[in-house]
Design a protein around this motif. Structure first.
Motif, PDB file in Angstrom:
ATOM      1  N   LYS A  86       0.849  -1.182   0.000  1.00  0.00           N
ATOM      2  CA  LYS A  86       0.000   0.000   0.000  1.00  0.00           C
ATOM      3  C   LYS A  86       0.891   1.240   0.000  1.00  0.00           C
ATOM      4  O   LYS A  86       2.021   1.192   0.493  1.00  0.00           O
ATOM      5  N   ASN A  87       0.366   2.319  -0.541  1.00  0.00           N
ATOM      6  CA  ASN A  87       1.142   3.547  -0.640  1.00  0.00           C
ATOM      7  C   ASN A  87       0.859   4.477   0.534  1.00  0.00           C
ATOM      8  O   ASN A  87      -0.292   4.681   0.926  1.00  0.00           O
TER       9      ASN A  87
ATOM     10  N   TYR B 282       3.480  -0.910   3.825  1.00  0.00           N
ATOM     11  CA  TYR B 282       3.313   0.413   3.233  1.00  0.00           C
ATOM     12  C   TYR B 282       4.618   0.884   2.588  1.00  0.00           C
ATOM     13  O   TYR B 282       5.705   0.736   3.160  1.00  0.00           O
TER      14      TYR B 282
ATOM     15  N   GLY C   1      -2.800   8.811  -5.455  1.00  0.00           N
ATOM     16  CA  GLY C   1      -2.705   7.355  -5.468  1.00  0.00           C
ATOM     17  C   GLY C   1      -2.353   6.743  -4.130  1.00  0.00           C
ATOM     18  O   GLY C   1      -2.196   5.517  -4.024  1.00  0.00           O
ATOM     19  N   ALA C   2      -2.247   7.567  -3.092  1.00  0.00           N
ATOM     20  CA  ALA C   2      -1.900   7.027  -1.773  1.00  0.00           C
ATOM     21  C   ALA C   2      -3.095   6.312  -1.150  1.00  0.00           C
ATOM     22  O   ALA C   2      -4.248   6.696  -1.348  1.00  0.00           O
ATOM     23  N   ASP C   3      -2.812   5.241  -0.404  1.00  0.00           N
ATOM     24  CA  ASP C   3      -3.842   4.545   0.363  1.00  0.00           C
ATOM     25  C   ASP C   3      -3.990   5.152   1.757  1.00  0.00           C
ATOM     26  O   ASP C   3      -5.049   5.029   2.380  1.00  0.00           O
ATOM     27  N   LEU C   4      -2.916   5.777   2.237  1.00  0.00           N
ATOM     28  CA  LEU C   4      -2.923   6.405   3.555  1.00  0.00           C
ATOM     29  C   LEU C   4      -2.169   7.729   3.462  1.00  0.00           C
ATOM     30  O   LEU C   4      -1.018   7.762   3.015  1.00  0.00           O
TER      31      LEU C   4
ATOM     32  N   LYS D 231     -10.991  12.598  -0.500  1.00  0.00           N
ATOM     33  CA  LYS D 231     -11.581  11.577   0.370  1.00  0.00           C
ATOM     34  C   LYS D 231     -12.973  11.176  -0.128  1.00  0.00           C
ATOM     35  O   LYS D 231     -13.336   9.998  -0.103  1.00  0.00           O
TER      36      LYS D 231
ATOM     37  N   ASN E  86     -12.518   8.988  -3.188  1.00  0.00           N
ATOM     38  CA  ASN E  86     -11.959   7.672  -2.886  1.00  0.00           C
ATOM     39  C   ASN E  86     -12.221   7.340  -1.419  1.00  0.00           C
ATOM     40  O   ASN E  86     -11.373   7.576  -0.555  1.00  0.00           O
TER      41      ASN E  86
ATOM     42  N   LYS F 103     -12.030   4.729   0.236  1.00  0.00           N
ATOM     43  CA  LYS F 103     -11.079   3.799   0.851  1.00  0.00           C
ATOM     44  C   LYS F 103      -9.813   4.495   1.336  1.00  0.00           C
ATOM     45  O   LYS F 103      -9.029   3.919   2.096  1.00  0.00           O
ATOM     46  N   LEU F 104      -9.596   5.724   0.871  1.00  0.00           N
ATOM     47  CA  LEU F 104      -8.434   6.488   1.314  1.00  0.00           C
ATOM     48  C   LEU F 104      -8.534   6.772   2.811  1.00  0.00           C
ATOM     49  O   LEU F 104      -9.574   7.225   3.295  1.00  0.00           O
TER      50      LEU F 104
ATOM     51  N   SER G 154      -9.612  -1.023  10.391  1.00  0.00           N
ATOM     52  CA  SER G 154     -10.047  -1.952   9.341  1.00  0.00           C
ATOM     53  C   SER G 154     -11.105  -2.935   9.853  1.00  0.00           C
ATOM     54  O   SER G 154     -11.866  -3.513   9.076  1.00  0.00           O
TER      55      SER G 154
END
Length: 451
Positions: free
Chosen positions: A3-4, A31, A39-42, A69, A72, A74-75, A118
Motif C-alpha cells: 500500500k502507498n 506500506y 494514489g496514496a492509500d494512507l 476523500k 476515494n 477507501k483512502l 479496518s
C-alpha cells in the motif's frame, strides 16, 4: 499486497524524525512511502503547533483533501503530531472526514490503530482506548522493533537520532511540555546501537535530536546517569563511520564549558551551533521564562568562540512578544549586530492555546509585529550575506547532498549550502569534496570542486 503511504510534515526536526519513525513502522505493515499524495492509500499530516501560521496550514491542507476523500472512500486520512496531541477533539469537529488523530505519544501504536480501523472500530473509540492505555514513551517501544531498511523519503547520507523527548523548561509561549510531555532521556546503549545500524546502511552524518539536548541524562532515571550530553557526544563521535556529527536544539541556560570544549576537541563534530536566544531584552526574557540574561548569553557566545573561532552560530528570535516595547526590540537588534549570527529563524509572536503568554496583556498589533519582523529580517539578511562573503576564496569541505545533471548541491561543516554548477566529477550523496568558494548570496555559496 503493498500500500502507498504519503506523509506531509510540518514543523521542527522532532516532527521530521517522527515521520521517519512512522515510515519505518508502516514499512513492516506493507506500506511504501511515496513522494506525492496522488494514489496514496494512507495520507498522514504530521503537524506542528508552535506557531499559529503552521496550524492554519494544517487545517487548510486537511480541507483541500476533503474532495479526494469523497472521491476515494477507501483512502485513509490521519493527523499526527503536536496539533493532534493538543487539538484532537477540535480536529474531529472541524474535519469529520479525518479517520485517525494520533498524538505525539501514540505514533508507535499506529499499526494497531490502522488494524482496528479496518475491523470497523471508530476513530473516536480508538483514540479513547489508546489514551487510556498509554504507558510507554515512543522511543522505548520502538527499540523492540527490528531495524528496517531506510524508507524512501528518509534515504540518504544524513539522519536524525532522537536522544530525548519532551521539555521541562516551560517557556511562557511554548506548547511543547503539553504536547510532548516532560523530559525523558534515552538509554546510551540504544542510541549507540541505532547510530551503528545507520552507518552500516551508508549514513555518514548524524544529528542528535532533542528539545533540549544540553540537559540529556539529568532529569530522570531512563538514561545512564553517569553520561551527560558532552560525554554522549564523545561516545557517538567515536563510532566508526560517523564522518559528521551535529546536534539540536540547545537551551542557553544549560550550555556548559564542557560542551564548548567538545567543539575544539572532537574532530568530526561540525562547527555549527543553533543556540536560540529569542530576545535581546532582559525584561522580555523574564516574561518568556527563559531563565538567562542577555549578559550571560553573550558571555557564553564569547567563550564558545574562544574554543572554536570558526563556529557558525544560528538562533531563534520572536518579535512582538506581549509587552515588548520599542526599547526591548532595539535591544534585540543590538544583540543581532553584536553577535552577527550566520543565520536565524525569526517569527512574529502568536498566542498558542494553554500557554501562559496567551493570557498576558499589552499585546502588540499585527501591523507593528510585521514592521519589527521586517526590520529584523532585513538586517539578518545583510549580516548573512556579509558572513557568507567571508568564505569567498576559501577552500572548504562539502558533503554532497544531491546531484542533478552536472549541478551539485552540498553542505559545509558550518551548515552552509553550497552549489557547484557544471561539476564534471562523478559524485553521489555522502561523498566529501573540497570546494573553492567563488561567490556568495544571502542563503548559499557557490564554488568549484578542487582536488
Amino acid at each position: 499486497m503493498s500500500k502507498n503511504l504519503y506523509i506531509k510534515t510540518f514543523g521542527c526536526q522532532m516532527n521530521e524524525r517522527d515521520s521517519e519513525i512512522i515510515e519505518q513502522l508502516l514499512a513492516q505493515e506493507g506500506y511504501i512511502a511515496t513522494a506525492e499524495p496522488e494514489g496514496a492509500d494512507l495520507i498522514l499530516i504530521n503537524t506542528c503547533s508552535i506557531r499559529e501560521k503552521a496550524e492554519q496550514k494544517v487545517f487548510s491542507l486537511l480541507g483541500s483533501l476533503r474532495p479526494e476523500k469523497q472521491k476515494n472512500p477507501k483512502l485513509l486520512l490521519g493527523v499526527t503530531g503536536c496539533v493532534a496531541q493538543q487539538e484532537g477533539e477540535q480536529i474531529r469537529a472541524r474535519m469529520p472526514h479525518v479517520d485517525l488523530i494520533i498524538g505525539t505519544q501514540q505514533i508507535y501504536r499506529l499499526p494497531e490503530m490502522l488494524d482496528r480501523l479496518s475491523q470497523g472500530v471508530t476513530s473516536k473509540e480508538i483514540a479513547t482506548d489508546m489514551e487510556a492505555s498509554f504507558t510507554i514513551p515512543p522511543f522505548q517501544k520502538l527499540l523492540n522493533i527490528a531495524p528496517s531498511p531506510l524508507p524512501v523519503a528518509a534515504s540518504g547520507c544524513k539522519r536524525f537520532v532522537t536522544i530525548m523527548q519532551g521539555c521541562d523548561n516551560f517557556c511562557s509561549y511554548c506548547v511543547v511540555p503539553g504536547t510532548r510531555g516532560r523530559e525523558t532521556s534515552r538509554q546510551v546503549a540504544d542510541i549507540v546501537e541505532e547510530v551503528e545500524i545507520l552507518v552500516s546502511q551508508g549514513v555518514r552524518e548524524i544529528t542528535l535530536l532533542g528539545q533540549n539536548v544540553n540537559s540529556y541524562g539529568t532529569t530522570n532515571q531512563v538514561a545512564d546517569q553517569q553520561i551527560n550530553f558532552p560525554k554522549l557526544l564523545r561516545k557517538v563521535a567515536g563510532i566508526k563511520g560517523v564522518q559528521r556529527l551535529r546536534f539540536t536544539t540547545s537551551h542557553p541556560k544549560d550550555l556548559t564549558e564542557e560542551l564548548m570544549r567538545c567543539f575544539a576537541e572532537i574532530d568530526n563534530l561540525c562547527p555549527h551551533f543553533h543556540l536560540p536566544v529569542q530576545s535581546g531584552s532582559n525584561a522580555v526574557l523574564r516574561r518568556m521564562n527563559r531563565k538567562y540574561t542577555v549578559e550571560t548569553y553573550l558571555a557564553k557566545v564569547d567563550l564558545l568562540r574562544q574554543y572554536r573561532p570558526d563556529i557558525a552560530l544560528a538562533t531563534d528570535i520572536i518579535v512582538g512578544f506581549p509587552g515588548e516595547n520599542i526599547d526591548d526590540f532595539q535591544a534585540t537588534m543590538d544583540l543581532l549586530n553584536r553577535v552577527r549570527f550566520h543565520s536565524s529563524f525569526s517569527f512574529k509572536y502568536s498566542d498558542r492555546p494553554h500557554t501562559r503568554s496567551a493570557e498576558f496583556g499589552d499585546k502588540i498589533s499585527e501591523e507593528e509585529k510585521n514592521r519589527r519582523l521586517s526590520t529584523f529580517q532585513q538586517q539578518q539578511d545583510l549580516i548573512s550575506f556579509e558572513r557568507n562573503c567571508e568564505y569567498i576564496g576559501k577552500k572548504v569541505e562539502v558533503m554532497v547532498e544531491a546531484v542533478h545533471m552536472k549541478n551539485l548541491k552540498g553542505r559545509t561543516l558550518g551548515n552552509h549550502i553550497v552549489h557547484c554548477p557544471d561539476s564534471a566529477a562523478s559524485l553521489v550523496p555522502g561523498d566529501l569534496v573540497m570546494v573553492r568558494i567563488l561567490d556568495a548570496g544571502k542563503h548559499s555559496l557557490k564554488g568549484k570542486i578542487e582536488n
